[in-house]
Design an enzyme around this catalytic site. Sequence first.
Site, PDB file in Angstrom:
ATOM      1  CB  CYS A   1      -2.273   9.888   0.047  1.00  0.00           C
ATOM      2  SG  CYS A   1      -1.100   8.678   1.051  1.00  0.00           S
TER       3      CYS A   1
ATOM      4  CG  HIS B   1      -4.769   7.715   3.304  1.00  0.00           C
ATOM      5  ND1 HIS B   1      -4.343   7.863   2.035  1.00  0.00           N
ATOM      6  CD2 HIS B   1      -5.910   8.350   3.204  1.00  0.00           C
ATOM      7  CE1 HIS B   1      -4.963   8.289   1.216  1.00  0.00           C
ATOM      8  NE2 HIS B   1      -6.187   8.814   2.111  1.00  0.00           N
TER       9      HIS B   1
END
Length: 476
Positions: free
Chosen positions: A124, A427
């Site tokens: 990510c 994330h």
Amino acid sequence: MECPHLSSSVCIAPDSAKFPNGSPSSWCCSVCRSNKSPWVCLTCSSVHCGSYRCDDFVVNDTKMGLVQKVREHLQNLENSTFTADRHRKRKLLENSSLNSKLLKVNGSTTAICATGLRNLGNTCFMNAILQSLSNIEQFCCYFKELPAVELRNGKTAGRRTYHTRSQGDNNVSLVEEFRKTLCALWQGSQTAFSPESLFYVVWKIMPNFRGYQQQDAHEFMRYLLDHLHLELQGGFNGVARSAILQENSTLSASNKCCINGASTVVTAIFGGILQNEVNCLICGTESRKFDPFLDLSLDIPSQFRSKRSKNQENGPVCSLRDCLRSFTDLEELDETELYMCHKCKKKQKSTKKFWIQKLPKVLCLHLKRFHWTAYLRNKVDTYVEFPLRGLDMKCYLLEPENSGPESCLYDLAAVVVHHGSGVGSGHYTAYAVHEGRWFHFNDSTVTLTDEDTVGKAKAYILFYVERQAKAGSDKL
């Protein structure tokens, strides 16, 4: 690495019926039933999740090319699923009175022209940076307009080559894979693109990013830009990239900033110059040094570090201006940073101050949210208020009187956000504006959003684009 026992380990056929049903990205781990980062055993076809136990990547193949055939078969399965999904969306659009590029779901408008990037296993950090750079129009267009790499010899002479993991080191080109990734985005032909070829090249030329651990998005961005800059200084498909850069009328010589050699599109767009002034507090000797930069790393002032949200009432909200002021304010260097004064001929106490001598076309601001304690790297989760348009940088310039009325104003193009508590976990997602609309990029999922939502994000990296003279006059 090359696996010495690969030939004896690959026991399943490329189109084996032992594979689970459905697309590979939807397969679930046989142990925990998670569908995050699935991988399949080439011996028994069992599906598991997570990272490999080592950071090595197998680049060789069997004599019969079985590994590559397996990859192609799995990719075909994946593509067929996304093709069917695309056909379903097109049918919905044909029966809808909405604009041909928009789909209305649950009251919110979602653009189907935007393409997500599949998570290849804690990637990510890479996806957020790629989506942000793809929405910096001048930078993105330059790469998309480059010619494709061609093989010059043999049966494939004159054909475009599309890099696969089984190819050798001689065919690795970061610029080419970066170009193909940017071309795949915003075409509307697929809902998500898998940047595995680019990720493979990253593994080959940036050892720090091998494996499937979470990485720092800012560190990746710097490595990516530095390596693109170095590769662009060479030739491209028989044409010197410097010649291509000179032909681009939008990148004039006055806007170039050389970092490690000749100028490229990287330094022409992201390159700025800082003036570093150091004054000896004993004899008053002043030292000036000019340093090129591609981004500025800003501390979040300590007095704001306990304020975690915009609506928290204890004290004022930290703003981007506070961070910029902290960066450029005069500071006294501590005992560990004593200045070597050439007049005193020894290390002395001194003061330091930064001025911006030249602003870049795209101003990249990195908020230093991670800092080391005795044993851990903790996160500063403070909300920092930032403008979506009209960031005025004139007061930080060395010679503001020489700048035009609009040349110091910047509008926000993209924001990278880190969700979670630590640099090795959490994330990354990104917000970016495209043709006047804001999008939220969360790996393979792309949704339309609004300015209020963007403004509430806890920014980690901010990309500001220099405003054109015809724009308005809103200021920070």
